[in-house]
Design an enzyme around this catalytic site. Structure first.
Site, PDB file in Angstrom:
ATOM      1  N   HIS A  12       0.709  -1.240  -0.092  1.00  9.98           N
ATOM      2  CA  HIS A  12       0.059   0.016   0.011  1.00  9.98           C
ATOM      3  C   HIS A  12       0.795   1.208   0.124  1.00  9.98           C
ATOM      4  O   HIS A  12       1.300   1.562   1.042  1.00  9.98           O
ATOM      5  CB  HIS A  12      -0.962  -0.160   1.231  1.00  9.98           C
ATOM      6  CG  HIS A  12      -1.865   1.133   1.345  1.00  9.98           C
ATOM      7  ND1 HIS A  12      -3.523   0.620   0.907  1.00  9.98           N
ATOM      8  CD2 HIS A  12      -1.689   2.295   1.285  1.00  9.98           C
ATOM      9  CE1 HIS A  12      -4.264   1.798   1.013  1.00  9.98           C
ATOM     10  NE2 HIS A  12      -3.271   2.773   1.354  1.00  9.98           N
ATOM     11  N   HIS A  14       1.292   4.875  -2.438  1.00 10.65           N
ATOM     12  CA  HIS A  14       0.847   5.799  -3.453  1.00 10.65           C
ATOM     13  C   HIS A  14       1.941   6.444  -3.892  1.00 10.65           C
ATOM     14  O   HIS A  14       2.893   6.924  -3.439  1.00 10.65           O
ATOM     15  CB  HIS A  14      -0.103   6.923  -2.782  1.00 10.65           C
ATOM     16  CG  HIS A  14      -1.392   6.331  -2.095  1.00 10.65           C
ATOM     17  ND1 HIS A  14      -2.622   6.273  -2.927  1.00 10.65           N
ATOM     18  CD2 HIS A  14      -1.765   5.859  -1.078  1.00 10.65           C
ATOM     19  CE1 HIS A  14      -3.561   5.766  -2.159  1.00 10.65           C
ATOM     20  NE2 HIS A  14      -2.900   5.467  -1.007  1.00 10.65           N
ATOM     21  N   HIS A 192      -9.826   1.491  -0.483  1.00 10.23           N
ATOM     22  CA  HIS A 192      -9.630   2.153   0.666  1.00 10.23           C
ATOM     23  C   HIS A 192     -11.009   1.919   1.482  1.00 10.23           C
ATOM     24  O   HIS A 192     -11.984   2.050   0.781  1.00 10.23           O
ATOM     25  CB  HIS A 192      -9.240   3.445   0.597  1.00 10.23           C
ATOM     26  CG  HIS A 192      -7.723   3.812   0.119  1.00 10.23           C
ATOM     27  ND1 HIS A 192      -7.180   3.252  -1.157  1.00 10.23           N
ATOM     28  CD2 HIS A 192      -6.709   4.498   0.712  1.00 10.23           C
ATOM     29  CE1 HIS A 192      -6.043   3.403  -1.216  1.00 10.23           C
ATOM     30  NE2 HIS A 192      -5.679   4.321  -0.005  1.00 10.23           N
ATOM     31  N   GLU A 195     -11.059   3.358   7.461  1.00 13.76           N
ATOM     32  CA  GLU A 195     -10.020   4.308   7.812  1.00 13.76           C
ATOM     33  C   GLU A 195     -11.116   5.319   8.574  1.00 13.76           C
ATOM     34  O   GLU A 195     -11.207   5.344   9.702  1.00 13.76           O
ATOM     35  CB  GLU A 195      -8.982   4.872   6.648  1.00 13.76           C
ATOM     36  CG  GLU A 195      -8.014   5.644   7.227  1.00 13.76           C
ATOM     37  CD  GLU A 195      -7.406   6.358   6.178  1.00 13.76           C
ATOM     38  OE1 GLU A 195      -6.150   6.853   6.162  1.00 13.76           O
ATOM     39  OE2 GLU A 195      -7.817   6.103   4.551  1.00 13.76           O
ATOM     40  N   ASP A 273       1.848   3.998   3.154  1.00  9.59           N
ATOM     41  CA  ASP A 273       0.940   4.867   2.624  1.00  9.59           C
ATOM     42  C   ASP A 273       1.420   5.985   1.825  1.00  9.59           C
ATOM     43  O   ASP A 273       1.603   5.742   0.672  1.00  9.59           O
ATOM     44  CB  ASP A 273      -0.189   5.418   3.840  1.00  9.59           C
ATOM     45  CG  ASP A 273      -1.401   5.825   3.398  1.00  9.59           C
ATOM     46  OD1 ASP A 273      -1.904   5.538   1.968  1.00  9.59           O
ATOM     47  OD2 ASP A 273      -2.187   6.466   4.019  1.00  9.59           O
ATOM     48  N   ASP A 274       1.645   6.987   2.532  1.00  9.49           N
ATOM     49  CA  ASP A 274       2.195   8.137   1.996  1.00  9.49           C
ATOM     50  C   ASP A 274       3.428   8.748   2.592  1.00  9.49           C
ATOM     51  O   ASP A 274       3.380   9.745   3.455  1.00  9.49           O
ATOM     52  CB  ASP A 274       1.338   9.350   1.707  1.00  9.49           C
ATOM     53  CG  ASP A 274      -0.129   8.814   0.970  1.00  9.49           C
ATOM     54  OD1 ASP A 274       0.197   8.832  -0.256  1.00  9.49           O
ATOM     55  OD2 ASP A 274      -1.035   8.646   1.717  1.00  9.49           O
TER      56      ASP A 274
END
Length: 328
Positions: A12, A14, A192, A195, A273-274
């Site tokens: 996961h 981005h 997603h 969350e 994630d980021d």
């Protein structure tokens, strides 16, 4: 062995969200774009909440305008992944940011990204695969265009479809058409959920989109029946603890439900994630999780095995990565 030194599988990530701030600042300077508002005094991305994070994310992405920009980004991201011991990674890519959802333009961007990834794999040892990503808050119609881009380029490198964006916009079921199109093209599916959308969004993802993985999904812990369903279906959660903590879902790693979900039999994996937005890395995630849960090397090797089993790559790639995990 220090668990942070283990070889890692990340499911996961981005691509645009992994752009180092220094890279985006340099690109903005080259293009004479003032992005000073999205950085703090230390040069890091600055945002106040999830909605603001999305605004900052899209502002940073605005200077990624050409296939060559994305090629440079791919190189920078893979170099960072290599520093953190990642040997296999699946990254979310959005044709909305790569050609505006036009299939022909998307192919040009994808070629630049894939060629860079292939060359970088020889240099860094990181194998990268792509998951095409509709942006939820851009709406179902744009998602159809993105899914068409995914279907037209499905293969050994583009391996899945996975929706990102604001969970507060619409419902998972609004995107059935896009997901069905991707499924018919042989792509694997994730989205997603769980969350900011809560456990009901996970139920929607399972019932309406029939996905085999969930991005985040951690708020499933609030619904025991959902936890049992995830375990029974062996739906893997792409957990990103550092991201969840930074965005205020949980105060600390100790409070994060990944351990409880794993104890309940739900397959879980670790991702960032980021990472530069949340000032984390895969090495940091491993270290913080080990400290919070007292997990040992055997736990992290099992987590990587779980992630590899859930990866969307073909079997030849899976077995090659498995040998790397077993020998390091």
């Amino acid at each position: 062995m220090n668990v942070a030194d283990l070889p890692k599988v990340e499911l996961h990530l981005h691509l645009e969200g992994a752009a180092p701030p220094k890279f985006i600042r340099r690109l903005a300077k080259e293009k004479s774009v003032d992005l000073s508002r999205i950085f703090d005094d230390g040069g890091n991305y600055a945002f106040e909440n999830f909605a603001h994070f999305l605004q900052v994310y899209e502002a940073a992405t605005s200077v990624l305008r050409t296939p060559q920009d994305f090629a440079r980004l791919t190189q920078a991201v893979l170099e960072e992944s290599a520093k953190n011991g990642v040997v296999y990674c699946e990254t979310f890519l959005s044709p909305d940011f790569c050609g505006g959802g036009d299939v022909s333009a998307w192919r040009e961007y994808l070629q630049a990204i894939q060629e860079t990834a292939t060359k970088a794999e020889k240099e860094t040892g990181v194998t990268l695969r792509g998951i095409v990503t509709p942006i939820r808050h851009f709406g179902p119609e744009k998602a159809k265009r993105v899914a068409r881009c995914a279907a037209e380029t499905a293969g050994d490198w583009i391996v899945g479809l996975g929706m990102g964006g604001d969970e507060g916009q619409g419902r998972q079921g609004d995107f059935v058409y896009a997901f069905d199109m991707a499924r018919e093209a042989g792509l694997r599916l994730t989205t997603h959920a769980g969350e900011f959308g809560g456990p009901e969004s996970v139920w929607d993802a399972i019932r309406d989109l029939d996905v085999e993985r969930i991005g985040h999904g951690v708020r499933a812990i609030e619904d025991p029946a959902l936890v049992r369903e995830l375990a029974a279906r062996e739906i893997t959660l792409e957990c990103c603890p550092g991201s969840n903590i930074e965005l205020g879902l949980y105060p600390t790693f100790e409070d994060h439900p990944m351990r409880a979900l794993r104890d309940a039999g739900v397959p879980v994996s670790i991702s960032t994630d980021d990472p530069p937005f949340f000032q984390t890395t895969m090495r940091r995630e491993y270290s913080m999780i080990a400290q919070a849960y007292s997990w040992r090397e055997s736990d992290f090797r099992a987590l990587n095995e779980c992630a590899l089993n859930a990866a969307f790559c073909n079997e030849v790639t899976r077995e090659r990565i498995r040998k790397i995990l077993e020998t390091k």
